[in-house]
Design a protein around this motif. Structure first.
Motif, PDB file in Angstrom:
ATOM      1  N   ARG A   2       9.433  10.544 -41.375  1.00 48.22           N
ATOM      2  CA  ARG A   2       9.764   9.694 -41.094  1.00 48.22           C
ATOM      3  C   ARG A   2       9.508   8.504 -40.329  1.00 48.22           C
ATOM      4  O   ARG A   2       9.750   7.654 -40.432  1.00 48.22           O
ATOM      5  N   ARG A   3       8.679   8.840 -39.640  1.00 50.72           N
ATOM      6  CA  ARG A   3       8.287   7.953 -38.639  1.00 50.72           C
ATOM      7  C   ARG A   3       7.710   6.979 -39.493  1.00 50.72           C
ATOM      8  O   ARG A   3       7.766   5.472 -38.983  1.00 50.72           O
ATOM      9  N   ASP A   4       6.623   7.296 -40.630  1.00 53.09           N
ATOM     10  CA  ASP A   4       6.256   5.887 -41.336  1.00 53.09           C
ATOM     11  C   ASP A   4       6.647   5.279 -41.836  1.00 53.09           C
ATOM     12  O   ASP A   4       6.592   3.702 -41.988  1.00 53.09           O
ATOM     13  N   ALA A   5       8.277   5.875 -42.443  1.00 51.11           N
ATOM     14  CA  ALA A   5       8.976   5.151 -43.094  1.00 51.11           C
ATOM     15  C   ALA A   5      10.172   3.825 -41.985  1.00 51.11           C
ATOM     16  O   ALA A   5      10.205   3.271 -42.182  1.00 51.11           O
ATOM     17  N   PHE A   6      11.068   4.296 -40.919  1.00 47.08           N
ATOM     18  CA  PHE A   6      10.524   3.899 -40.111  1.00 47.08           C
ATOM     19  C   PHE A   6      10.389   2.034 -39.778  1.00 47.08           C
ATOM     20  O   PHE A   6      10.957   1.270 -40.218  1.00 47.08           O
ATOM     21  N   GLU A   7       9.195   3.028 -39.485  1.00 50.93           N
ATOM     22  CA  GLU A   7       8.096   1.935 -39.037  1.00 50.93           C
ATOM     23  C   GLU A   7       7.765   0.647 -40.504  1.00 50.93           C
ATOM     24  O   GLU A   7       7.917  -0.395 -39.842  1.00 50.93           O
ATOM     25  N   ALA A   8       7.527   1.171 -40.309  1.00 47.83           N
ATOM     26  CA  ALA A   8       7.087   0.690 -42.273  1.00 47.83           C
ATOM     27  C   ALA A   8       8.741  -0.794 -42.725  1.00 47.83           C
ATOM     28  O   ALA A   8       8.189  -1.447 -43.031  1.00 47.83           O
ATOM     29  N   CYS A   9       9.672   0.349 -42.801  1.00 44.66           N
ATOM     30  CA  CYS A   9      10.853  -0.863 -43.399  1.00 44.66           C
ATOM     31  C   CYS A   9      11.283  -1.619 -41.951  1.00 44.66           C
ATOM     32  O   CYS A   9      11.680  -2.711 -42.145  1.00 44.66           O
ATOM     33  N   ASP A  10      10.784  -2.027 -40.448  1.00 45.51           N
ATOM     34  CA  ASP A  10      11.443  -2.135 -39.509  1.00 45.51           C
ATOM     35  C   ASP A  10       9.798  -3.068 -39.639  1.00 45.51           C
ATOM     36  O   ASP A  10      10.618  -4.576 -39.229  1.00 45.51           O
ATOM     37  N   PHE A  11       8.670  -2.999 -39.466  1.00 46.49           N
ATOM     38  CA  PHE A  11       7.358  -3.987 -39.729  1.00 46.49           C
ATOM     39  C   PHE A  11       8.083  -5.434 -41.314  1.00 46.49           C
ATOM     40  O   PHE A  11       7.871  -6.506 -41.161  1.00 46.49           O
ATOM     41  N   ILE A  12       8.436  -4.793 -41.770  1.00 49.19           N
ATOM     42  CA  ILE A  12       8.643  -5.797 -43.614  1.00 49.19           C
ATOM     43  C   ILE A  12       9.521  -6.656 -42.872  1.00 49.19           C
ATOM     44  O   ILE A  12      10.490  -7.536 -42.916  1.00 49.19           O
ATOM     45  N   MET A  13      10.667  -5.709 -42.390  1.00 51.85           N
ATOM     46  CA  MET A  13      11.862  -7.159 -41.784  1.00 51.85           C
ATOM     47  C   MET A  13      11.621  -7.749 -41.234  1.00 51.85           C
ATOM     48  O   MET A  13      12.220  -9.480 -41.324  1.00 51.85           O
ATOM     49  N   ASP A  14      11.044  -7.586 -39.944  1.00 43.28           N
ATOM     50  CA  ASP A  14      10.411  -8.939 -39.378  1.00 43.28           C
ATOM     51  C   ASP A  14       9.172  -9.021 -40.157  1.00 43.28           C
ATOM     52  O   ASP A  14       9.760 -11.102 -39.165  1.00 43.28           O
ATOM     53  N   TYR A  15       8.573  -9.144 -40.605  1.00 36.03           N
ATOM     54  CA  TYR A  15       7.831  -9.801 -40.984  1.00 36.03           C
ATOM     55  C   TYR A  15       8.695 -10.290 -42.089  1.00 36.03           C
ATOM     56  O   TYR A  15       8.032 -12.352 -42.775  1.00 36.03           O
ATOM     57  N   LEU A  16       9.483 -10.575 -43.502  1.00 34.59           N
ATOM     58  CA  LEU A  16      10.277 -10.773 -44.075  1.00 34.59           C
ATOM     59  C   LEU A  16      11.383 -11.733 -43.406  1.00 34.59           C
ATOM     60  O   LEU A  16      10.720 -13.085 -43.710  1.00 34.59           O
ATOM     61  N   LYS A  17      11.454 -11.702 -41.856  1.00 42.83           N
ATOM     62  CA  LYS A  17      12.236 -12.742 -41.297  1.00 42.83           C
ATOM     63  C   LYS A  17      11.346 -13.683 -40.679  1.00 42.83           C
ATOM     64  O   LYS A  17      12.177 -15.088 -40.733  1.00 42.83           O
ATOM     65  N   THR A  18       9.862 -13.699 -40.746  1.00 42.48           N
ATOM     66  CA  THR A  18       9.064 -14.551 -40.424  1.00 42.48           C
ATOM     67  C   THR A  18       8.548 -15.644 -40.892  1.00 42.48           C
ATOM     68  O   THR A  18       7.775 -17.058 -40.678  1.00 42.48           O
ATOM     69  N   GLN A  19       8.393 -15.006 -42.083  1.00 43.60           N
ATOM     70  CA  GLN A  19       7.486 -15.691 -43.066  1.00 43.60           C
ATOM     71  C   GLN A  19       7.576 -15.926 -44.349  1.00 43.60           C
ATOM     72  O   GLN A  19       6.609 -16.699 -44.648  1.00 43.60           O
ATOM     73  N   ALA A  20       8.819 -15.446 -45.075  1.00 41.66           N
ATOM     74  CA  ALA A  20       8.976 -15.169 -46.428  1.00 41.66           C
ATOM     75  C   ALA A  20       9.894 -16.534 -46.782  1.00 41.66           C
ATOM     76  O   ALA A  20      10.983 -17.129 -45.420  1.00 41.66           O
ATOM     77  N   PRO A  21       9.546 -17.865 -47.322  1.00 42.63           N
ATOM     78  CA  PRO A  21       9.704 -18.951 -46.898  1.00 42.63           C
ATOM     79  C   PRO A  21      11.524 -18.810 -48.182  1.00 42.63           C
ATOM     80  O   PRO A  21      11.805 -19.398 -49.011  1.00 42.63           O
ATOM     81  N   PHE A  22      12.336 -18.898 -46.743  1.00 39.60           N
ATOM     82  CA  PHE A  22      13.492 -18.601 -47.351  1.00 39.60           C
ATOM     83  C   PHE A  22      14.434 -19.980 -46.572  1.00 39.60           C
ATOM     84  O   PHE A  22      13.709 -19.688 -45.696  1.00 39.60           O
ATOM     85  N   TRP A  23      15.191 -20.034 -46.978  1.00 36.07           N
ATOM     86  CA  TRP A  23      16.562 -20.972 -46.254  1.00 36.07           C
ATOM     87  C   TRP A  23      17.518 -21.352 -46.220  1.00 36.07           C
ATOM     88  O   TRP A  23      18.172 -20.729 -47.578  1.00 36.07           O
ATOM     89  N   LYS A  24      18.420 -21.137 -44.763  1.00 30.33           N
ATOM     90  CA  LYS A  24      20.237 -20.466 -44.920  1.00 30.33           C
ATOM     91  C   LYS A  24      20.626 -21.861 -44.408  1.00 30.33           C
ATOM     92  O   LYS A  24      20.003 -22.355 -43.823  1.00 30.33           O
ATOM     93  N   LYS A  25      21.798 -22.275 -45.330  1.00 28.86           N
ATOM     94  CA  LYS A  25      22.842 -23.336 -44.926  1.00 28.86           C
ATOM     95  C   LYS A  25      23.956 -22.352 -44.764  1.00 28.86           C
ATOM     96  O   LYS A  25      24.235 -21.894 -45.455  1.00 28.86           O
ATOM     97  N   GLU A  26      24.578 -22.523 -43.815  1.00 28.24           N
ATOM     98  CA  GLU A  26      26.182 -21.790 -43.199  1.00 28.24           C
ATOM     99  C   GLU A  26      26.732 -22.654 -43.607  1.00 28.24           C
ATOM    100  O   GLU A  26      27.042 -24.442 -42.987  1.00 28.24           O
ATOM    101  N   HIS A  27      28.180 -21.956 -43.766  1.00 31.46           N
ATOM    102  CA  HIS A  27      28.678 -23.222 -44.306  1.00 31.46           C
ATOM    103  C   HIS A  27      30.799 -22.604 -42.856  1.00 31.46           C
ATOM    104  O   HIS A  27      30.393 -21.476 -42.933  1.00 31.46           O
TER     105      HIS A  27
END
Length: 158
Positions: free
Chosen positions: A112-137
């Motif tokens: 479980r520890r590997d799965a939790f940490e890797a999932c958290d890491f992926i989300m942290d990096y996705l939020k800062t490195q992946a080229p997505f742009w959000k427009k809220e309405h």
């Protein structure tokens, strides 16, 4: 003693406008495997508040090709850092409503520890490195969502 062949990373990344089920990734990650002892998933949803208290929708844009490559690279980094058996990342683009799922990350490992940490890491990096742009309405109009300082802080801890 025999030397085992290195296994190729079992990573799948998808960027799509269509909705995905909450069971996304389980079947393909498990494939009758007995070496998986833990699966951790994260699902991000559209909130009805953010920079304004009355978000009525969200438009997600991305850079096709580059986005998929970036998500794959992030998953590969996690694969190298933790003992993982499978990684699945799916991210939606287009017009979404409050309550709609935006992103799903699934990480399978023996422990479980590997799965939790890797999932958290992926989300942290996705939020800062992946080229997505959000427009809220909102009821006051549309606006581009600014990067949060806390997202960068979360990514820097890795």
């Amino acid at each position: 003693m025999s030397v085992s062949e290195p296994t190729l990373p079992d990573i799948a990344v998808e960027v799509q406008s269509a909705p995905f089920s909450m069971a996304y990734g389980y079947e393909s990650a498990l494939r009758q495997r007995t070496d998986i002892g833990a699966i951790v998933t994260f699902t991000g949803l559209v909130r009805d508040f953010n920079e304004t208290p009355d978000v009525t929708g969200l438009t997600l844009e991305h850079y096709p090709g580059m986005t998929e490559r970036t998500l794959t690279q992030i998953a590969e980094q996690a694969w190298q850092r933790w003992a993982l058996q499978a990684v699945r990342v799916i991210h939606r683009v287009g017009d979404l409503s409050p309550g709609d799922p935006i992103v799903r990350v699934l990480v399978a490992s023996a422990h479980r520890r590997d799965a939790f940490e890797a999932c958290d890491f992926i989300m942290d990096y996705l939020k800062t490195q992946a080229p997505f742009w959000k427009k809220e309405h909102s009821k006051q109009g549309a606006y581009w969502v600014k990067e949060r300082h806390t997202d960068q802080q979360d990514a820097e801890r890795w």
